[in-house]
Design a protein around this motif. Structure first.
Motif, PDB file in Angstrom:
ATOM      1  N   ILE A  22       0.865  -1.183   0.000  1.00  0.00           N
ATOM      2  CA  ILE A  22       0.000   0.000   0.000  1.00  0.00           C
ATOM      3  C   ILE A  22       0.899   1.230   0.000  1.00  0.00           C
ATOM      4  N   SER A  24       0.665   5.202   0.242  1.00  0.00           N
ATOM      5  CA  SER A  24      -0.437   5.987   0.794  1.00  0.00           C
ATOM      6  C   SER A  24       0.011   7.335   1.323  1.00  0.00           C
ATOM      7  N   PHE A  26      -1.125   8.880   4.173  1.00  0.00           N
ATOM      8  CA  PHE A  26      -1.908   8.251   5.221  1.00  0.00           C
ATOM      9  C   PHE A  26      -2.532   9.244   6.203  1.00  0.00           C
ATOM     10  N   ASP A  32      -7.500   6.464   3.327  1.00  0.00           N
ATOM     11  CA  ASP A  32      -6.288   5.646   3.399  1.00  0.00           C
ATOM     12  C   ASP A  32      -6.293   4.788   4.663  1.00  0.00           C
ATOM     13  N   ILE A 165      -2.622   4.801  -3.638  1.00  0.00           N
ATOM     14  CA  ILE A 165      -3.784   5.561  -3.191  1.00  0.00           C
ATOM     15  C   ILE A 165      -3.404   6.969  -2.721  1.00  0.00           C
ATOM     16  N   ASP A 287     -10.512   5.392  -1.687  1.00  0.00           N
ATOM     17  CA  ASP A 287      -9.424   4.423  -1.801  1.00  0.00           C
ATOM     18  C   ASP A 287      -9.832   2.972  -1.599  1.00  0.00           C
TER      19      ASP A 287
END
Length: 363
Positions: A22, A24, A26, A32, A165, A287
């Motif tokens: 992943i 991200s 975040f 996320d 993402i 996401d």
């Protein structure tokens, strides 16, 4: 022509346990963070192998995002299995002066600027703690995110899916530093872009690709398999009050995820208009669609194959995604998802946010 039998044409025949990184920008339980919470459950149940969480500036600056990611893996009980790797703090292209000039000269969209909205935290004392405090036993891994991406892809050639993402800076740096990994990446599944709908940050550009358009162009031109979830589809998958209540007031209402979900998502972006105050309120989920699709491409009920590029010139088009129905020099084909199985997806979404993460035996 739109493809309606998506699973037959864009599925990849996933292995029993997909291997996933992943990448991200975040946040604790933004889209996320929601994806990570669901992924942690899937990882613990053996439905995916989550190889790592790489973090890139986007929604917030890197230092803040890393702090929230460290607490998240600790909260979810996956900190031993899943490392957090710090990546790019600044985009390859775009700086604050350019961003502000674009906003002044070319207004439109919702004006969301992510990290550019606030000063960069330079020391730990500048960080804002997650609602349940900072991580106490988990540290960022020493390897940089781009180097971790490269090393992991080499270790599992042809098996690693990257869920991209956030802005694409980490992935662009990885392939620039380690070009040998490009044919070894199984696929990249993106949340990014806007094609036939308006942008969000600007009138024409979606935030993730707008934040670092040069990185987006670099990655989308790589000769590998691309699947894109743009605003065109995420605009049609709305989290409403009924789904919110299933997460926050269902059987798992005493759990930490349900409590944080309500605290962080119940009052909207202005802290006033949200699920707790307005029964008609709704928001997109963004996401998490990519993770559902990874497990079962049949969630995508309509997709089209297009050759995709991103504008990088400073001006009103900066960060805009473009797509053509036939090949263009230098571009790669991608599957652009246009419609999703919303009813089945929200069952997956609620289950992922409300079922406890099981203790997984570690070898």
């Amino acid at each position: 022509m739109a493809v309606t039998c998506a699973i037959a044409l864009i599925g990849t025949g996933q292995a029993a346990t997909p291997r996933v990184i992943i990448d991200s920008d975040f946040g604790t339980l933004n889209d996320d963070g929601q994806l990570l919470a669901i992924a942690a459950q899937l990882h613990a149940r053996g439905r995916i192998e989550l190889l790592g969480l790489t973090v890139v500036s986007g929604n917030q600056w890197l230092r803040q995002e890393v702090a929230e990611a460290l607490k998240a893996v600790e909260r979810l009980g996956i900190e031993r299995d899943v490392g957090v790797y710090a990546g790019a703090n600044r985009p390859l292209s775009h700086d604050l002066a350019t961003v502000l000039e674009e906003q002044r000269l070319y207004p439109g969209g919702d004006g969301y600027l992510g990290a550019w909205r606030r000063p960069e935290p330079l020391v730990d004392a500048d960080l804002v703690a997650p609602p349940d405090g900072f991580a106490t036993r988990t540290s960022v891994r020493p390897q940089s995110a781009p180097d971790f991406l490269a090393a992991t892809v080499r270790r599992h050639p042809g098996e690693v899916t990257i869920l991209a993402i956030g802005p694409l800076t980490n992935i662009a740096l990885a392939v620039r530093r380690h070009p040998d990994i490009v044919p070894l990446i199984k696929e990249i599944i993106y949340m990014g872009g806007a094609f036939e709908v308006p942008g969000n940050t600007s009138a024409r550009a979606e935030f993730n690709w707008w934040f670092d358009p040069e990185a987006a162009r670099t990655v989308l031109r790589l000769p590998l398999r691309h699947v894109i979830f743009p605003l065109d589809v995420t605009d049609t998958v709305k989290l409403d009050k009924a789904v919110y209540d299933r997460v926050v007031y269902g059987e798992a209402k005493e759990g930490i995820i349900a409590r944080l979900f309500g605290q962080l998502n119940g009052y909207g972006y202005d802290g006033k208009n949200g699920f707790e105050t307005n029964p008609a309120y709704s928001t997109d989920v963004w996401d998490t669609l990519t993770l559902a699709y990874l497990l079962d491409p049949a969630y995508a009920t309509r997709a089209v194959r297009r050759w995709v590029d991103v504008e990088t010139a400073v001006g009103p088009e900066n960060g805009r995604a473009r797509a053509w129905a036939s090949a263009r020099p230098g571009l790669q084909p991608a599957w652009i998802v246009e419609r999703f199985d919303n009813r089945r997806f929200f069952d997956f979404y609620v289950d992922g946010l409300t079922q406890p993460v099981p203790v997984r035996l570690r070898r």
